[in-house]
Motif scaffolding. Structure first.
Motif, PDB file in Angstrom:
ATOM      1  N   ASN A  70     -25.197  11.231 -67.959  1.00 53.78           N
ATOM      2  CA  ASN A  70     -24.438  10.226 -67.202  1.00 53.78           C
ATOM      3  C   ASN A  70     -23.644   9.291 -68.109  1.00 53.78           C
ATOM      4  O   ASN A  70     -23.053   8.320 -67.640  1.00 53.78           O
ATOM      5  N   THR A  73     -20.068   8.303 -67.255  1.00 48.79           N
ATOM      6  CA  THR A  73     -19.805   7.371 -66.152  1.00 48.79           C
ATOM      7  C   THR A  73     -19.946   5.909 -66.584  1.00 48.79           C
ATOM      8  O   THR A  73     -19.752   5.009 -65.771  1.00 48.79           O
ATOM      9  N   GLN A 103     -30.505  17.585 -67.741  1.00 52.60           N
ATOM     10  CA  GLN A 103     -29.519  17.547 -66.662  1.00 52.60           C
ATOM     11  C   GLN A 103     -29.556  16.164 -66.022  1.00 52.60           C
ATOM     12  O   GLN A 103     -30.374  15.329 -66.385  1.00 52.60           O
ATOM     13  N   THR A 104     -28.666  15.961 -65.073  1.00 51.63           N
ATOM     14  CA  THR A 104     -28.650  14.695 -64.340  1.00 51.63           C
ATOM     15  C   THR A 104     -29.245  14.904 -62.952  1.00 51.63           C
ATOM     16  O   THR A 104     -29.452  16.035 -62.508  1.00 51.63           O
ATOM     17  N   ILE A 106     -29.492  12.652 -58.889  1.00 52.50           N
ATOM     18  CA  ILE A 106     -28.966  11.574 -58.052  1.00 52.50           C
ATOM     19  C   ILE A 106     -30.129  10.857 -57.380  1.00 52.50           C
ATOM     20  O   ILE A 106     -31.047  11.501 -56.858  1.00 52.50           O
ATOM     21  N   CYS A 107     -30.093   9.539 -57.402  1.00 54.66           N
ATOM     22  CA  CYS A 107     -31.092   8.739 -56.690  1.00 54.66           C
ATOM     23  C   CYS A 107     -30.822   8.873 -55.192  1.00 54.66           C
ATOM     24  O   CYS A 107     -29.713   8.586 -54.734  1.00 54.66           O
ATOM     25  N   PHE A 121     -35.428  11.200 -56.344  1.00 55.20           N
ATOM     26  CA  PHE A 121     -34.289  11.836 -57.003  1.00 55.20           C
ATOM     27  C   PHE A 121     -34.161  13.292 -56.575  1.00 55.20           C
ATOM     28  O   PHE A 121     -35.157  13.941 -56.250  1.00 55.20           O
ATOM     29  N   TYR A 123     -32.159  16.949 -57.929  1.00 54.38           N
ATOM     30  CA  TYR A 123     -31.453  17.575 -59.049  1.00 54.38           C
ATOM     31  C   TYR A 123     -31.136  19.026 -58.703  1.00 54.38           C
ATOM     32  O   TYR A 123     -31.707  19.599 -57.770  1.00 54.38           O
ATOM     33  N   THR A 175     -26.856   6.651 -57.388  1.00 50.03           N
ATOM     34  CA  THR A 175     -26.784   6.447 -58.838  1.00 50.03           C
ATOM     35  C   THR A 175     -27.147   7.745 -59.558  1.00 50.03           C
ATOM     36  O   THR A 175     -28.147   8.386 -59.230  1.00 50.03           O
ATOM     37  N   GLU A 176     -26.326   8.117 -60.547  1.00 45.57           N
ATOM     38  CA  GLU A 176     -26.596   9.299 -61.352  1.00 45.57           C
ATOM     39  C   GLU A 176     -27.451   8.901 -62.547  1.00 45.57           C
ATOM     40  O   GLU A 176     -27.161   7.908 -63.216  1.00 45.57           O
ATOM     41  N   ASN A 178     -30.049  10.363 -66.020  1.00 43.95           N
ATOM     42  CA  ASN A 178     -30.361  11.441 -66.959  1.00 43.95           C
ATOM     43  C   ASN A 178     -31.817  11.844 -66.812  1.00 43.95           C
ATOM     44  O   ASN A 178     -32.691  10.980 -66.695  1.00 43.95           O
TER      45      ASN A 178
END
Length: 195
Positions: A70, A73, A103-104, A106-107, A121, A123, A175-176, A178
């Motif tokens: 992330n 960003t 990888q990332t 997302i919340c 989260f 993924y 929110t992205e 790591n």
């Protein structure tokens, strides 16, 4: 090597793109203890200190790092979690963390639990990373215990201390972040796939 125990929050002060690289300048209360060529984890990403000026230092992220994390960003003013590399002979309070983001994610949900918080989260499961119930996960460099492990989802419980001393307090839905999955789990998963 790192432990996932966040030492400090720092603020992004300057971002400079140079070809495919991104130079990230950081203002931190640990800058005075750093030296050129030292490894520091930023939101869980191991980067090398390349310049120090006063209370600010600069690290450089290459294209591969930007594509997998992330860091691409980041904006000036954003807070990042910092951890310096582990010292030989110190206690391992978190878990073994390499500083290599897998990888990332997302919340997807934040639930106030009357004094603590549950963060969920999601993924991409196509990258073959897994979590297990009560296993270790690193989110933005923070060593945490997995709860509610699913195929491509998991949650973590955040106590007030962690909430106040990391950038979890800035998270919202979308929110992205790591992720670095547990290194031992990655080896076992690979062995099982190759068996």
């Amino acid at each position: 090597m790192f432990t996932g125990i966040i030492e400090s929050l720092a603020t992004v002060t300057h971002l400079e793109k140079e070809q495919d690289n991104l130079h990230i300048s950081i203002k931190s209360d640990i800058t005075g203890e750093l030296k050129i060529d030292q490894s520091v984890a930023h939101n869980g990403v191991c980067l090398t200190v390349v310049k120090i000026e006063g209370d600010e230092y600069t690290v450089t992220a290459i294209q591969e790092t930007l594509a997998k994390t992330n860091l691409n960003t980041l904006k000036v003013g954003d807070e990042v979690n910092l951890e310096r590399a582990m010292k030989l002979g110190d206690r391992l309070d978190g878990h073994i963390v390499q500083g290599h983001v897998d990888q990332t994610a997302i919340c997807t949900n934040i639930e106030n639990a009357d004094g603590s918080w549950y963060f969920s989260f999601e993924y991409d499961s196509n990258l073959n990373n897994i979590t297990i119930e009560k296993g270790s996960i690193t989110v933005n460099g923070t060593s945490l215990t997995v709860i509610n492990s699913g195929k491509n989802t998991f949650s973590v419980a955040i106590i007030p201390y962690t909430y106040e001393h990391t950038n979890f307090k800035t998270f919202e839905k979308g929110t992205e972040v790591n992720l670095e999955f547990d290194v031992l789990g990655k080896y076992v998963a690979k062995l099982m796939r190759n068996a």
